[in-house]
Write a protein that holds these residues in place. Structure first.
Motif, PDB file in Angstrom:
ATOM      1  N   SER A  15      55.408  30.001  32.473  1.00  0.00           N
ATOM      2  CA  SER A  15      55.103  29.774  33.882  1.00  0.00           C
ATOM      3  C   SER A  15      56.344  29.912  34.735  1.00  0.00           C
ATOM      4  O   SER A  15      57.473  29.756  34.249  1.00  0.00           O
ATOM      5  N   LEU A  16      56.128  30.207  35.990  1.00  0.00           N
ATOM      6  CA  LEU A  16      57.219  30.325  36.959  1.00  0.00           C
ATOM      7  C   LEU A  16      56.833  29.450  38.148  1.00  0.00           C
ATOM      8  O   LEU A  16      55.717  29.598  38.683  1.00  0.00           O
ATOM      9  N   GLN A  17      57.740  28.575  38.538  1.00  0.00           N
ATOM     10  CA  GLN A  17      57.398  27.527  39.500  1.00  0.00           C
ATOM     11  C   GLN A  17      56.640  28.039  40.734  1.00  0.00           C
ATOM     12  O   GLN A  17      55.582  27.545  41.076  1.00  0.00           O
ATOM     13  N   ASN A  18      57.206  29.049  41.421  1.00  0.00           N
ATOM     14  CA  ASN A  18      56.622  29.453  42.704  1.00  0.00           C
ATOM     15  C   ASN A  18      55.827  30.747  42.645  1.00  0.00           C
ATOM     16  O   ASN A  18      55.483  31.297  43.691  1.00  0.00           O
ATOM     17  N   CYS A  19      55.539  31.233  41.462  1.00  0.00           N
ATOM     18  CA  CYS A  19      54.715  32.441  41.357  1.00  0.00           C
ATOM     19  C   CYS A  19      53.267  32.068  41.691  1.00  0.00           C
ATOM     20  O   CYS A  19      52.701  31.174  41.063  1.00  0.00           O
ATOM     21  N   PRO A  20      52.663  32.754  42.672  1.00  0.00           N
ATOM     22  CA  PRO A  20      51.298  32.368  43.067  1.00  0.00           C
ATOM     23  C   PRO A  20      50.279  32.518  41.937  1.00  0.00           C
ATOM     24  O   PRO A  20      49.319  31.750  41.863  1.00  0.00           O
ATOM     25  N   TYR A  21      50.508  33.484  41.056  1.00  0.00           N
ATOM     26  CA  TYR A  21      49.574  33.668  39.933  1.00  0.00           C
ATOM     27  C   TYR A  21      49.715  32.517  38.928  1.00  0.00           C
ATOM     28  O   TYR A  21      48.723  32.015  38.403  1.00  0.00           O
ATOM     29  N   ALA A  22      50.968  32.130  38.668  1.00  0.00           N
ATOM     30  CA  ALA A  22      51.194  31.001  37.764  1.00  0.00           C
ATOM     31  C   ALA A  22      50.670  29.711  38.395  1.00  0.00           C
ATOM     32  O   ALA A  22      50.123  28.843  37.711  1.00  0.00           O
ATOM     33  N   ASP A 150      31.102  29.579  58.396  1.00  0.00           N
ATOM     34  CA  ASP A 150      29.686  29.683  57.996  1.00  0.00           C
ATOM     35  C   ASP A 150      29.316  28.642  56.934  1.00  0.00           C
ATOM     36  O   ASP A 150      28.218  28.091  56.962  1.00  0.00           O
ATOM     37  N   ASN A 151      30.235  28.417  55.982  1.00  0.00           N
ATOM     38  CA  ASN A 151      29.842  27.653  54.785  1.00  0.00           C
ATOM     39  C   ASN A 151      30.649  26.395  54.517  1.00  0.00           C
ATOM     40  O   ASN A 151      30.222  25.553  53.732  1.00  0.00           O
ATOM     41  N   GLY A 152      31.840  26.316  55.078  1.00  0.00           N
ATOM     42  CA  GLY A 152      32.711  25.171  54.769  1.00  0.00           C
ATOM     43  C   GLY A 152      33.730  25.498  53.688  1.00  0.00           C
ATOM     44  O   GLY A 152      34.769  24.855  53.612  1.00  0.00           O
ATOM     45  N   PHE A 153      33.404  26.466  52.844  1.00  0.00           N
ATOM     46  CA  PHE A 153      34.332  26.885  51.783  1.00  0.00           C
ATOM     47  C   PHE A 153      34.281  28.410  51.678  1.00  0.00           C
ATOM     48  O   PHE A 153      33.502  29.056  52.356  1.00  0.00           O
ATOM     49  N   PHE A 154      35.108  28.973  50.803  1.00  0.00           N
ATOM     50  CA  PHE A 154      35.180  30.442  50.765  1.00  0.00           C
ATOM     51  C   PHE A 154      33.876  31.050  50.274  1.00  0.00           C
ATOM     52  O   PHE A 154      33.443  32.099  50.738  1.00  0.00           O
ATOM     53  N   ILE A 155      33.276  30.412  49.271  1.00  0.00           N
ATOM     54  CA  ILE A 155      31.954  30.860  48.815  1.00  0.00           C
ATOM     55  C   ILE A 155      31.075  29.615  48.765  1.00  0.00           C
ATOM     56  O   ILE A 155      31.360  28.693  48.005  1.00  0.00           O
ATOM     57  N   GLY A 156      30.042  29.615  49.555  1.00  0.00           N
ATOM     58  CA  GLY A 156      29.082  28.509  49.509  1.00  0.00           C
ATOM     59  C   GLY A 156      29.608  27.236  50.150  1.00  0.00           C
ATOM     60  O   GLY A 156      30.675  27.228  50.786  1.00  0.00           O
ATOM     61  N   ASP A 163      38.360  29.335  46.163  1.00  0.00           N
ATOM     62  CA  ASP A 163      39.275  28.546  46.991  1.00  0.00           C
ATOM     63  C   ASP A 163      40.572  28.290  46.226  1.00  0.00           C
ATOM     64  O   ASP A 163      41.671  28.519  46.748  1.00  0.00           O
ATOM     65  N   TYR A 164      40.426  27.813  44.987  1.00  0.00           N
ATOM     66  CA  TYR A 164      41.628  27.476  44.216  1.00  0.00           C
ATOM     67  C   TYR A 164      42.488  28.717  43.961  1.00  0.00           C
ATOM     68  O   TYR A 164      43.713  28.637  43.985  1.00  0.00           O
ATOM     69  N   ALA A 165      41.846  29.850  43.731  1.00  0.00           N
ATOM     70  CA  ALA A 165      42.616  31.064  43.418  1.00  0.00           C
ATOM     71  C   ALA A 165      43.468  31.514  44.599  1.00  0.00           C
ATOM     72  O   ALA A 165      44.501  32.164  44.413  1.00  0.00           O
ATOM     73  N   PHE A 166      43.034  31.161  45.826  1.00  0.00           N
ATOM     74  CA  PHE A 166      43.757  31.662  47.004  1.00  0.00           C
ATOM     75  C   PHE A 166      44.790  30.698  47.563  1.00  0.00           C
ATOM     76  O   PHE A 166      45.599  31.106  48.406  1.00  0.00           O
ATOM     77  N   ILE A 167      44.776  29.446  47.114  1.00  0.00           N
ATOM     78  CA  ILE A 167      45.707  28.467  47.703  1.00  0.00           C
ATOM     79  C   ILE A 167      47.151  28.996  47.712  1.00  0.00           C
ATOM     80  O   ILE A 167      47.797  29.010  48.761  1.00  0.00           O
ATOM     81  N   PRO A 168      47.678  29.478  46.566  1.00  0.00           N
ATOM     82  CA  PRO A 168      49.094  29.889  46.576  1.00  0.00           C
ATOM     83  C   PRO A 168      49.370  31.074  47.499  1.00  0.00           C
ATOM     84  O   PRO A 168      50.459  31.175  48.060  1.00  0.00           O
ATOM     85  N   PHE A 169      48.399  31.955  47.672  1.00  0.00           N
ATOM     86  CA  PHE A 169      48.618  33.142  48.499  1.00  0.00           C
ATOM     87  C   PHE A 169      48.549  32.788  49.990  1.00  0.00           C
ATOM     88  O   PHE A 169      49.325  33.296  50.797  1.00  0.00           O
ATOM     89  N   LEU A 170      47.620  31.912  50.334  1.00  0.00           N
ATOM     90  CA  LEU A 170      47.539  31.500  51.743  1.00  0.00           C
ATOM     91  C   LEU A 170      48.760  30.648  52.108  1.00  0.00           C
ATOM     92  O   LEU A 170      49.247  30.709  53.238  1.00  0.00           O
ATOM     93  N   ARG A 171      49.236  29.887  51.144  1.00  0.00           N
ATOM     94  CA  ARG A 171      50.471  29.123  51.382  1.00  0.00           C
ATOM     95  C   ARG A 171      51.608  30.094  51.717  1.00  0.00           C
ATOM     96  O   ARG A 171      52.348  29.892  52.670  1.00  0.00           O
TER      97      ARG A 171
END
Ligand SMILES: N[C@@H](CCC(=O)N[C@@H](CS)C(=O)NCC(=O)O)C(=O)O
Length: 221
Positions: A15-22, A150-156, A163-171
Motif C-alpha cells: 500500500s501507499l499512503q496517499n495513492c487514491p487506488y490504495a 436525485d438520489n442522495g448518493f452516487f447510485i441509489g 461512493d467509497y471508490a470515489f472518495i480519494p479522487f474527489l478529495r
C-alpha cells in the motif's frame, strides 16, 4: 496498531499512503473488517517481493493466503466485500444496480482520472491549461452533483461501493484549488465529500504506517 504475532496467514496488502487506488482498497478492507498485513511502500523503492507477485508494479496489491494476487483496486474492493459485507454494499444491490455501480466506477477511472491528473499537474507547474483540465473534470463532477441531487448518493438512495471508490479522487479534486472549490457550484458534492472525509472510517484508513522493510514486522489493518 495490532501486533502481528502469528499473522503469517493473513493476506498481505502492499500500500501507499496517499495513492487514491490504495486508499479505496483500504476503505473496502476496513468496511469488510478484514485482518490484513499492511506493507507500506514508496514507488521509488518497490519491494522485490511485491514485484515478483505483481510485475506491473502498481499499488495496491493484495496477496491472499492461498497465493492469489489481486492487483487492481476494484478487485480488492470486491474481494473484501465478498468476504464480509456488514453494510450490504454489495449484497443490497440488485443485479442492474450492481452493473450501474461497476459502470460508474469504470467510467470515473476512464474519464475522470486523466483530466484530474492533468489538472493537478497544471496547477503544480503553473501551466495555462489549468482551467481547461478543471472544466474537463467538472463534466464528471456535474454528473455526480446531479446524482446526489436525485438520489442522495452516487447510485441509489444509500451509500454504495461507487461512493467509497470515489472518495480519494474527489478529495484530490477538491485539494487542487481549495479556494475555488470552496465557492464551486457543487453544494451536494461538497457536503458529501466533507461528510466522508470527517468520518471515523476515513481517519482509520489514513492512519500512517511505518514503511515496510523486510527485517521489520508489519502492521495489521
Ligand atoms: N488500475 C490500478 C491503478 C493503480 C495505480 O496506478 N497506482 C499508482 C499509484 S497511485 C501506481 O502504483 N503507479 C506505479 C508507478 O508510478 O510506478 C488500480 O486500480 O489498482
Amino acid at each position: 496498531m495490532i501486533e502481528p504475532s502469528g499473522s503469517h496467514n493473513f493476506p498481505i496488502l502492499y500500500s501507499l499512503q496517499n495513492c487514491p487506488y490504495a486508499m479505496r482498497a483500504r476503505l473496502a478492507l476496513l468496511l469488510s473488517e478484514q485482518t490484513i498485513i499492511i506493507r507500506a511502500i514508496t514507488l521509488k523503492n518497490k519491494p522485490l517481493a511485491m514485484l515478483e507477485a505483481s510485475p506491473k508494479g502498481t499499488v495496491p496489491v493484495l496477496i491472499l493466503a492461498d497465493g492469489t494476487v489481486l492487483e487492481e483496486s476494484i478487485d480488492i474492493m470486491h474481494w473484501a466485500l465478498k468476504q464480509n459485507d456488514p453494510n450490504s454494499l454489495l449484497a443490497q444491490a440488485q443485479p442492474d444496480t450492481h452493473q450501474a455501480i461497476i459502470a460508474l466506477i469504470q467510467r470515473g477511472d476512464d474519464q475522470f482520472k486523466h483530466p484530474l491528473e492533468q489538472y493537478r499537474a497544471a496547477k503544480r507547474y503553473h501551466r495555462d491549461t489549468e482551467l481547461k483540465w478543471r472544466q474537463q473534470c467538472e463534466m464528471f463532477i456535474q454528473e455526480l452533483e446531479q446524482r446526489l441531487t436525485d438520489n442522495g448518493f452516487f447510485i441509489g438512495n444509500s451509500i454504495s461501493l461507487a461512493d467509497y471508490a470515489f472518495i480519494p479522487f474527489l478529495r484530490q479534486f477538491g485539494r487542487v484549488d481549495r479556494k475555488w472549490f470552496a465557492t464551486a457550484p457543487y453544494p451536494k458534492v461538497k457536503v458529501w465529500l466533507s461528510t466522508q472525509l470527517q468520518s471515523k472510517l476515513y481517519a482509520r484508513m489514513m492512519k500512517k504506517h511505518q514503511l515496510w522493510s523486510q527485517e521489520e514486522q508489519c502492521c495489521l489493518l
